[in-house]
Design an enzyme around this catalytic site. Structure first.
Site, PDB file in Angstrom:
ATOM      1  N   ALA A  52      49.703  -6.819   7.839  1.00  0.00           N
ATOM      2  CA  ALA A  52      48.969  -7.366   6.894  1.00  0.00           C
ATOM      3  C   ALA A  52      47.494  -6.835   6.700  1.00  0.00           C
ATOM      4  CB  ALA A  52      48.790  -8.998   7.072  1.00  0.00           C
ATOM      5  N   ASN A  53      46.575  -7.286   5.871  1.00  0.00           N
ATOM      6  CA  ASN A  53      45.250  -6.732   5.778  1.00  0.00           C
ATOM      7  C   ASN A  53      44.311  -7.776   5.759  1.00  0.00           C
ATOM      8  OD1 ASN A  53      45.011  -7.070   3.031  1.00  0.00           O
ATOM      9  ND2 ASN A  53      46.983  -5.661   3.119  1.00  0.00           N
ATOM     10  N   ARG A  54      42.881  -7.329   5.310  1.00  0.00           N
ATOM     11  CA  ARG A  54      42.152  -8.518   5.363  1.00  0.00           C
ATOM     12  C   ARG A  54      41.702  -9.144   4.010  1.00  0.00           C
ATOM     13  NH1 ARG A  54      39.742  -8.877  10.216  1.00  0.00           N
ATOM     14  NH2 ARG A  54      39.669  -6.938  11.574  1.00  0.00           N
TER      15      ARG A  54
END
Ligand code: CTP
Length: 410
Positions: free
Chosen positions: A219-221
């Site tokens: 995932a990412n932020r």
């Protein structure tokens, strides 16, 4: 004295909240009555700290209501009749606290209860310290209330009561409030302009989650704040919006159709299903890669064995696919999250992805953009680059929506 004001014979429920600007409301009562309106005042406890019910009642020539649980008043009028038995509810001054209560639907005193119970048009004249007006919480509350149909007049700019404080937050002048009330009762109040009425828009937002196995993912932020704000802003301008959102923890924006997806491939499918559209804005931070074959069962760790190698494969580029699509929307906008060479990279993306505009933002950790409430963007088109000052993500969304509406109208 002005003749034949549209306020003549109108019953105005005037809510006074607790701010220093309440002294101007004494004059407001006089001006409204000069125009033939009946003014029935409600004062919050805070308002009574600045002016007395005696002064307000004398100017209004009516009883001043202050208590939610007053046996006498409830038998006499009752808060529901108070809320409905008028032509207009006017809040002056509207404090940050009262706006916050209204946005949440709280009803813990007479003023907030009446505001929740009323089915009449409501006009608010905010008054507060500029920092309070600019605070993201107040921005959020006001945006929510605009969606709920509350009208606003002001606030204005200028010196505040606090020495040395200046900026937006002052209650506008009394005659401006009167004019806004007149416009509202005659139905000539400019309702929010809807330049995107009849247009369809697709927006992607948030991260994607790419599974490694049933319990782990890449995932990412991305928080989805900017994409969701853009979807809401386009809807406020009248567009019929489909928001394709990756997994986020923020609520679905009002007035928007939301399709929830997890993975890039599902996001692309949902975007294609929303075509044809007039414009598409790709704000999602799509994972560039996914695990080539995600395990069906949880990957176990075996003592003494090397960690599992993760074979990655490329995800579809949604923006690029739609930028070259048979059903390409007339306006295709991408975002470029960069940490280095912002403009050069944005220009490359503009060409490579077949976009009409790239909104470039610096997501270096020190900017706090990823997950934060503020953003500083540069619009890159074939015509050049336009750097905007740092502002709230809601404000970026609002201005971008207006710009896109203008471009579509050309
Ligand atoms: N985008 C997309 N699908 C992808 C990757 C990106 O739709 N698989 C869109 C994003 O929504 C954004 C734009 O492309 O509008 C730019 O994304 P970014 O990640 O900055 O660009 P990349 O093409 O991934 O390039 P790089 O990672 O090399 O910077």
């Amino acid at each position: 004295m002005p003749h034949a004001s549209p306020l003549a014979g109108k019953r105005i429920l005037l809510i006074l909240a607790g701010g220093i600007a309440v002294y101007k409301s004494l004059d407001l009562i006089r001006r409204l009555r000069e125009r033939g309106a009946q003014v029935r005042p409600i004062m919050t406890e805070g308002a009574q700290a600045f002016v007395t019910p005696l002064a307000v009642g004398a100017l209004a020539a009516d009883k001043v209501f202050t208590e939610l649980f007053s046996r006498e008043d409830e038998q006499d009028v009752g808060h529901i009749r108070l809320a409905r038995g008028c032509d207009l509810v006017l809040i002056a001054p509207a404090t940050a606290n009262l706006l916050a209560k209204m946005a949440q639907g709280l009803a813990d005193d007479l003023a907030s209860t009446v505001l929740l119970a009323t089915d009449r048009p409501v006009l608010a004249a905010p008054a507060m310290n500029p920092h309070m007006w600019a605070h993201p919480a107040t921005r959020r509350n006001v945006a929510r209330m605009v969606e709920d149909g509350i009208r606003f007049v002001g606030p204005g700019r200028g010196e505040m009561a606090e020495r040395g404080e200046a900026g937006e937050g002052r209650m506008v002048e009394v005659l401006e409030i009167v004019a806004a009330a007149e416009a509202l009762v005659t139905g000539t109040a400019p309702s929010a302009p809807q330049p995107l009425k009849g247009r369809k828009a697709v927006v992607t937002s948030g991260p994607t989650h790419e599974p490694i196995d049933p319990v782990r993912y890449i995932a990412n932020r991305s928080s989805g704040k900017q994409g969701h704000a853009i979807a809401a802003a386009l809807a406020r301008l009248g567009a019929e919006v489909t928001l394709v959102s990756g997994p986020v923890t923020i609520p679905d924006p009002a007035g928007v159709r939301v399709v929830h997806v997890e993975q890039a491939r599902d996001m692309l499918a949902a975007v294609e299903a929303a075509l044809p559209a007039d414009l598409a804005v790709f704000v999602a931070a799509v994972a560039d890669w996914r695990v080539a074959d995600a395990a069906h069962g949880k990957i176990k760790k075996t003592p003494g064995e090397a960690p599992p190698p993760l074979q990655l494969t490329e995800n579809p580029d949604i923006l690029r696919t739609i930028g070259h699509h048979g059903q390409r929307p007339r306006l295709v906008v991408g975002f470029a999250a960069e940490t280095d060479d912002l403009l050069a990279n944005a220009r490359l993306k503009l060409a490579r992805k077949g976009a009409d505009m790239i909104v470039a933002n610096d997501v270096s950790p020190e900017t706090g953009v990823m997950g934060g409430a503020r953003n500083s963007v540069t619009l890159v088109t074939d015509a050049g680059a336009e750097a905007w000052p740092e502002m709230d993500k809601d404000e970026v969304a609002h201005r971008l929506a207006e710009r896109l509406a203008k471009l579509l109208a050309e």
